[in-house]
Design an enzyme around this catalytic site. Structure first.
Site, PDB file in Angstrom:
ATOM      1  N   ASN A  42      26.665   5.989  74.371  1.00  0.00           N
ATOM      2  CA  ASN A  42      25.697   6.900  74.997  1.00  0.00           C
ATOM      3  C   ASN A  42      24.418   7.068  74.185  1.00  0.00           C
ATOM      4  OD1 ASN A  42      27.875   8.253  73.396  1.00  0.00           O
ATOM      5  ND2 ASN A  42      26.434   9.947  73.471  1.00  0.00           N
TER       6      ASN A  42
ATOM      7  N   VAL B  98      19.408  10.632  68.580  1.00  0.00           N
ATOM      8  CA  VAL B  98      18.748   9.598  69.380  1.00  0.00           C
ATOM      9  C   VAL B  98      17.534   9.050  68.646  1.00  0.00           C
ATOM     10  CG1 VAL B  98      17.524   9.106  71.534  1.00  0.00           C
ATOM     11  CG2 VAL B  98      19.602  10.493  71.568  1.00  0.00           C
TER      12      VAL B  98
ATOM     13  N   ARG C  38      12.146  13.180  84.795  1.00  0.00           N
ATOM     14  CA  ARG C  38      12.935  12.161  85.504  1.00  0.00           C
ATOM     15  C   ARG C  38      12.762  12.203  87.015  1.00  0.00           C
ATOM     16  NH1 ARG C  38      18.313  13.208  81.919  1.00  0.00           N
ATOM     17  NH2 ARG C  38      17.674  12.042  80.049  1.00  0.00           N
TER      18      ARG C  38
ATOM     19  N   HIS D  11      30.522   7.129  76.077  1.00  0.00           N
ATOM     20  CA  HIS D  11      30.881   7.804  77.328  1.00  0.00           C
ATOM     21  C   HIS D  11      31.740   6.855  78.180  1.00  0.00           C
ATOM     22  CE1 HIS D  11      28.302  10.961  76.230  1.00  0.00           C
ATOM     23  NE2 HIS D  11      27.329  10.836  77.121  1.00  0.00           N
TER      24      HIS D  11
ATOM     25  N   CYS E  67      22.091   9.488  80.101  1.00  0.00           N
ATOM     26  CA  CYS E  67      22.956   8.453  79.524  1.00  0.00           C
ATOM     27  C   CYS E  67      24.073   8.025  80.468  1.00  0.00           C
ATOM     28  CB  CYS E  67      23.541   8.934  78.199  1.00  0.00           C
ATOM     29  SG  CYS E  67      24.208  10.608  78.254  1.00  0.00           S
TER      30      CYS E  67
ATOM     31  N   SER F 299      28.499  13.340  70.905  1.00  0.00           N
ATOM     32  CA  SER F 299      27.188  12.918  70.404  1.00  0.00           C
ATOM     33  C   SER F 299      26.104  13.094  71.454  1.00  0.00           C
ATOM     34  CB  SER F 299      27.227  11.458  69.932  1.00  0.00           C
ATOM     35  OG  SER F 299      27.750  10.617  70.943  1.00  0.00           O
TER      36      SER F 299
ATOM     37  N   GLN G 286      32.681  12.353  78.459  1.00  0.00           N
ATOM     38  CA  GLN G 286      31.497  12.152  77.653  1.00  0.00           C
ATOM     39  C   GLN G 286      31.671  12.612  76.203  1.00  0.00           C
ATOM     40  OE1 GLN G 286      28.805  13.167  81.551  1.00  0.00           O
ATOM     41  NE2 GLN G 286      27.746  13.286  79.591  1.00  0.00           N
TER      42      GLN G 286
END
Length: 338
Positions: free
Chosen positions: A317, A15, A100, A244, A131, A161, A158
């Site tokens: 994703n 990422v 979150r 995904h 994601c 990665s 999914q």
């Protein structure tokens, strides 16, 4: 144009690498780019706008003079360093699950709830959603605005990665070993991932669901700002490198036809409708890889309920599900608040 000092924490991960690429591709107004990672990565160099940038060790004093921090170093690391960065005046956009569900931290998908960014002043942190949640809510939002969603049933497929570089390499190596009649080594996942599907992402909870499944449930409600939406999820890891895919069943409060849904989604920001089964056109993970859009197709009635639709949603994703969404938040931040 005003420029900003930007730090990427977790810069050497999948990422983090993508965040650097997206900053460059979108010509984000970077004054200085600081790349941060663990001590193991110190001395490595990564490319940004044709120049080599050395990776520095992530420390408590890494954020002096930094305006924006893009974080993807893992939840425990973010939990420690994001508040430190925020205290030094850096606005943190965190890609981990650490903040979150914190009521004082906005959870943002710019196409859905950009206005929530204003809440960053509470703790100096903005959370990037999971994601799988991101690509789903981008599609749900325009439909919810029209017909109000009662219930969502989602099953995900999914890519590896989503677990990181080690999982990408493990899938690659397992496939090579199988084709060459060699022993398959299992390190990242509890079972072989090559030519297999694992209904197990993250750890299991007492209710029988995994953390990943409950992330989708809880994050969807927070982002959509409607805690009356019922959401249930089954998340599955599949032997795909990037992208995904999701099978999504939606029940609405009023009538919405497939044609109306397509029309709404064709106008929705960040969404591309690919839906012509007669020509075998529908979203595919291999076509979504490397793309900014979230792709949706196979839009059809659920004939078992009064107001229901089924659809298939696909996105990269690592890109829209992480790096791009974070940079989009940063773009909105500097446009309206910094």
């Amino acid at each position: 144009m005003k420029t900003y000092n930007v730090a990427v924490a977790g810069a050497t991960g999948a990422v983090g690498n993508e965040m650097i690429s997206v900053l460059e591709e979108r010509d984000f107004p970077v004054k200085n780019l600081i790349l941060l990672a663990s001590s193991r990565s110190v001395g490595k160099t990564l490319s940004f706008k044709g120049k080599s940038v050395k990776v520095q060790e992530l420390k408590e004093d890494s954020f002096k003079g930094i305006d924006i921090g893009l974080f993807s170093p893992g939840g425990s690391v973010s939990m420690k360093f994001a508040p430190i960065a925020a205290a030094s005046g850096c606005v943190v956009i965190d890609n981990t699950s650490a903040f979150r569900m914190d009521p004082d931290v906005p959870l943002v998908v710019p196409e859905v709830n950009e206005h929530a960014i204003a809440g960053y002043k509470s703790k100096g942190i903005i959370a990037n959603p999971n994601c799988s949640t991101i690509q789903m809510v981008v599609v749900l939002k325009p439909l919810h605005d029209f017909a109000k969603i009662k219930r969502v049933v989602v099953s995900t497929y999914q890519a590896v990665s989503g677990t990181g570089m080690k999982a990408i390499k493990e899938l690659e190596q397992q496939v090579l070993n199988i084709y060459n009649a060699r022993k398959v080594e299992i390190k990242v996942y509890p079972h072989q991932i090559a030519f297999n599907c694992l209904p197990h992402i993250d750890s299991f909870l007492d209710n029988g669901y995994t953390k990943e499944e409950m992330k989708m449930v809880n994050e969807t409600k927070k982002i959509m700002e409607d805690y009356n939406i019922a959401v249930t999820a089954t998340t599955v890891r599949v032997p795909v490198f990037y992208g995904h895919s999701e099978s999504v069943n939606i029940e609405f409060e009023k009538e919405i036809t497939p044609a109306k849904a397509r029309a709404l989604l064709k106008k929705a920001p960040g969404v591309k409708v690919v839906d012509d089964p007669s020509k075998n056109k529908y979203p595919l993970a291999i076509n979504a890889a490397g793309k900014d859009d979230t792709f949706v197709g196979r839009i059809r009635r659920d004939e078992t309920i009064s107001h229901g639709l089924n659809m298939w949603i696909v996105a990269d994703n690592i890109r829209k599900g992480a790096a791009l969404n974070a940079v989009q938040i940063a773009e909105a931040l500097i446009r309206k608040y910094l």
